[in-house]
Design a protein around this motif. Structure first.
Motif, mmCIF file in Angstrom:
data_model
loop_
_atom_site.group_PDB
_atom_site.id
_atom_site.type_symbol
_atom_site.label_atom_id
_atom_site.label_comp_id
_atom_site.label_asym_id
_atom_site.label_seq_id
_atom_site.Cartn_x
_atom_site.Cartn_y
_atom_site.Cartn_z
ATOM 1 N N PRO A 75 0.903 -1.352 -0.050
ATOM 2 C CA PRO A 75 0.009 0.055 0.029
ATOM 3 C C PRO A 75 0.790 1.359 -0.102
ATOM 4 O O PRO A 75 0.454 2.345 -0.216
ATOM 5 C CB PRO A 75 -0.911 -0.316 1.396
ATOM 6 C CG PRO A 75 -0.304 -1.323 1.987
ATOM 7 C CD PRO A 75 0.628 -2.202 1.082
ATOM 8 N N ASN A 76 2.096 1.090 0.422
ATOM 9 C CA ASN A 76 3.008 2.444 0.423
ATOM 10 C C ASN A 76 4.152 2.218 -0.022
ATOM 11 O O ASN A 76 5.460 1.893 0.382
ATOM 12 C CB ASN A 76 3.225 2.653 2.046
ATOM 13 C CG ASN A 76 3.948 4.280 2.177
ATOM 14 O OD1 ASN A 76 3.896 4.907 1.036
ATOM 15 N ND2 ASN A 76 4.311 4.455 3.389
ATOM 16 N N THR A 78 6.465 3.626 -1.974
ATOM 17 C CA THR A 78 7.604 4.452 -1.726
ATOM 18 C C THR A 78 8.555 4.459 -0.585
ATOM 19 O O THR A 78 9.608 5.242 -0.507
ATOM 20 C CB THR A 78 7.214 6.140 -1.906
ATOM 21 O OG1 THR A 78 6.027 6.195 -1.003
ATOM 22 C CG2 THR A 78 6.512 6.423 -3.306
ATOM 23 N N ALA A 79 8.183 3.859 0.460
ATOM 24 C CA ALA A 79 8.992 3.847 1.700
ATOM 25 C C ALA A 79 10.167 3.053 1.501
ATOM 26 O O ALA A 79 9.996 2.027 0.717
ATOM 27 C CB ALA A 79 7.966 3.279 2.708
ATOM 28 N N TYR A 84 7.560 -0.227 6.854
ATOM 29 C CA TYR A 84 6.727 1.002 6.495
ATOM 30 C C TYR A 84 5.678 0.798 4.907
ATOM 31 O O TYR A 84 4.927 1.585 4.784
ATOM 32 C CB TYR A 84 7.611 2.172 6.300
ATOM 33 C CG TYR A 84 8.143 2.638 7.917
ATOM 34 C CD1 TYR A 84 8.984 1.899 8.630
ATOM 35 C CD2 TYR A 84 7.291 3.504 8.252
ATOM 36 C CE1 TYR A 84 9.035 2.403 9.957
ATOM 37 C CE2 TYR A 84 7.263 3.925 9.641
ATOM 38 C CZ TYR A 84 8.250 3.442 10.426
ATOM 39 O OH TYR A 84 8.753 3.911 11.609
ATOM 40 N N ARG A 85 6.544 0.227 4.279
ATOM 41 C CA ARG A 85 5.713 -0.103 2.795
ATOM 42 C C ARG A 85 4.527 -0.899 2.939
ATOM 43 O O ARG A 85 3.452 -0.383 2.301
ATOM 44 C CB ARG A 85 6.711 -0.991 1.734
ATOM 45 C CG ARG A 85 7.492 -0.342 0.766
ATOM 46 C CD ARG A 85 8.398 -1.045 0.127
ATOM 47 N NE ARG A 85 9.638 -1.307 0.384
ATOM 48 C CZ ARG A 85 10.317 -2.272 0.168
ATOM 49 N NH1 ARG A 85 9.911 -3.445 -0.324
ATOM 50 N NH2 ARG A 85 11.640 -2.438 0.778
ATOM 51 N N TRP A 86 4.460 -1.673 3.799
ATOM 52 C CA TRP A 86 2.953 -2.527 4.112
ATOM 53 C C TRP A 86 2.414 -1.871 5.276
ATOM 54 O O TRP A 86 1.259 -2.279 5.713
ATOM 55 C CB TRP A 86 3.500 -3.981 4.436
ATOM 56 C CG TRP A 86 3.833 -4.721 3.080
ATOM 57 C CD1 TRP A 86 5.077 -4.810 2.667
ATOM 58 C CD2 TRP A 86 3.034 -5.452 2.293
ATOM 59 N NE1 TRP A 86 5.246 -5.532 1.409
ATOM 60 C CE2 TRP A 86 3.779 -5.871 1.156
ATOM 61 C CE3 TRP A 86 1.629 -5.630 2.081
ATOM 62 C CZ2 TRP A 86 3.502 -6.635 0.112
ATOM 63 C CZ3 TRP A 86 1.069 -6.369 1.008
ATOM 64 C CH2 TRP A 86 2.027 -6.768 0.037
ATOM 65 N N ASN A 87 2.725 -0.782 5.723
ATOM 66 C CA ASN A 87 1.943 -0.326 7.209
ATOM 67 C C ASN A 87 1.628 -1.037 8.134
ATOM 68 O O ASN A 87 0.629 -1.007 8.672
ATOM 69 C CB ASN A 87 0.490 0.511 6.429
ATOM 70 C CG ASN A 87 0.724 1.645 5.611
ATOM 71 O OD1 ASN A 87 1.646 2.310 5.560
ATOM 72 N ND2 ASN A 87 -0.095 1.828 4.854
ATOM 73 N N GLN A 89 3.834 -0.640 10.953
ATOM 74 C CA GLN A 89 4.583 -0.024 12.139
ATOM 75 C C GLN A 89 4.394 -0.469 13.243
ATOM 76 O O GLN A 89 5.276 -0.957 13.840
ATOM 77 C CB GLN A 89 4.560 1.223 11.979
ATOM 78 C CG GLN A 89 5.015 2.036 10.891
ATOM 79 C CD GLN A 89 3.891 2.477 9.626
ATOM 80 O OE1 GLN A 89 3.202 1.421 9.391
ATOM 81 N NE2 GLN A 89 3.750 3.673 9.432
#
Lengths: 208, 190
Positions: A75-76, A78-79, A84-87, A89
């Motif tokens: 979902p993210n 650019t991280a 953090y790319r998969w949220n 955290q």
């Protein structure tokens, strides 16, 4: 990363070129636009499986590239850190074995940060969670190989535990626990995971 | 005898015999002593002990009163497989004094559990009950078993099984291959 390194090499090669004096009056753009390579040409080494083939006298050890089907997009994207790319955290714990097993070797050790791409804090948090999962017995197949014929001297007591912060042999009993206002508390869990999402009404107690 | 009593009561109240019998039945049902079962496998002994003490005192009933002896029986099974959080197996110390000089003994939870697997739960419940003379009778109504096997008379009495306080986490070997494949790969080696 390979794509990035390739682009960087292209950039440096272009930067090295001296721009010909075609129009000295016109300001030459300092920034050179690097051609965008289409996604298909981006090389990635991929996951390989080691295959040993034995002929009469020659043994060939080959790393065959496995056909991994296209993974779902995070979902993210650019991280930098995969978590953090998969949220994910502040959402994982020692019980999330499916997540933790992706960062460990077959004998239970963690993979280096340079390979997995984790940021320092997340790498440490995952190390702590993996330690707690090992001590809770949630990763039974990731034990180190004992040499053959190894017989343990004393049978180890099989005690169930969870959220163990310290190693079993390093902890000493609390013979004098003190009075109510100055008790020597027993630590549970780890303060690195203090910021985790708490869905219950009661907060996370680290000192019991 | 019961019919005579009901008949006599009928003489003095405005209720009909059926209502009177129903009242007797309801009275028996509310004040009956039930038997609960708790499975302590992979559970923290403190949480098990709170559930036990609540039911031994009768505090889970709306008709509770300290003097009315409304506590229930509680059977705890699998206490051998109890799970402590943190490093309590090594850190928690159970102390006792025999009364004689030099009789102060301090034993860690692991050593005590090895010696007697029932002791940890028993001591936990004992410490959570009110400090009065009812405590001993409530402890007599608590039945602890280190493993799964129950005597037949106790098994015949059981009425309700209580849910476990802690959710047992699944080991990696307990996940099916489909579930492992369904979980996305977070990172790929470059």
């Amino acid at each position: 990363m390979a794509a990035r390194s390739m682009l960087r090499s292209v950039w440096t090669s272009f930067a090295g070129l001296k721009v010909g004096a075609t129009c000295p009056m016109v300001k030459v753009q300092q920034r050179i636009i690097v051609p965008q390579l289409p996604a298909l040409t981006v090389q990635s080494r991929g996951i390989r499986q080691v295959v040993e083939k034995k002929d009469n006298k020659t043994t060939t050890i080959e790393g065959q590239i496995l056909d991994v089907p296209a993974a779902p997009q995070p979902p993210n994207p650019t991280a930098k850190c995969p978590i953090y790319r998969w949220n994910l955290q502040h959402k994982y714990n020692y019980t999330d074995v499916l997540l933790l097993s992706q960062f460990i070797r077959s004998d239970g050790g963690l993979l280096p940060r340079k390979i997995t791409g984790l940021c320092l804090e997340e790498h440490r948090k995952i190390a702590i969670c993996v330690q707690m999962a090992h001590r809770a017995g949630l990763l039974p197949d990731h034990k180190p190989k004992l040499p053959e014929g190894h017989v343990p001297k004393r049978p180890k007591p099989q005690l169930n535990r969870y959220l163990t912060r310290w190693s079993i042999d390093s902890v000493k009993p609390i013979y004098k626990s003190g009075l109510k206002w100055s008790k020597r508390r027993m630590p549970v869990g780890d303060p690195a995971l203090k910021d985790n999402v708490c869905y219950s009404v009661k907060p996370l107690y680290l000192k019991h | 005898m019961d019919g005579l009593q009901v008949g006599l009561q009928f003489l003095f109240t405005g209720l009909n015999p059926l209502q009177q019998i129903l009242h007797c039945v309801l009275q028996w049902a509310t004040f009956a002593r039930s038997w609960f079962v708790i499975d302590a496998r992979m559970q923290p002994p403190g949480k098990i002990a709170t559930m036990c003490s609540v039911r031994l005192q009768g505090k889970h009933k709306p008709i509770y009163h300290a003097m009315s002896d409304c506590g229930d029986h509680v059977v705890v099974i699998n206490t051998k497989q109890i799970a402590f959080s943190g490093n309590k197996w090594e850190q928690k110390v159970y102390s006792s004094h025999s009364g004689y000089p030099g009789g102060f003994k301090q034993v860690t939870a692991a050593q005590l559990h090895h010696k007697d697997p029932k002791a940890i739960v028993k001591l936990a419940v004992y410490g959570m009950l009110p400090r009065n003379l009812h405590r001993r009778t409530m402890m007599q109504r608590l039945h602890i078993f280190a493993d799964d096997e129950l005597p037949e008379d106790i098994q015949a009495n059981l009425t309700e099984e209580l849910p476990q306080p802690r959710e047992i986490p699944r080991k990696l070997s307990e996940y099916t291959q489909e579930e492992i494949d369904a979980f996305p790969r977070l990172w790929t080696p470059q």
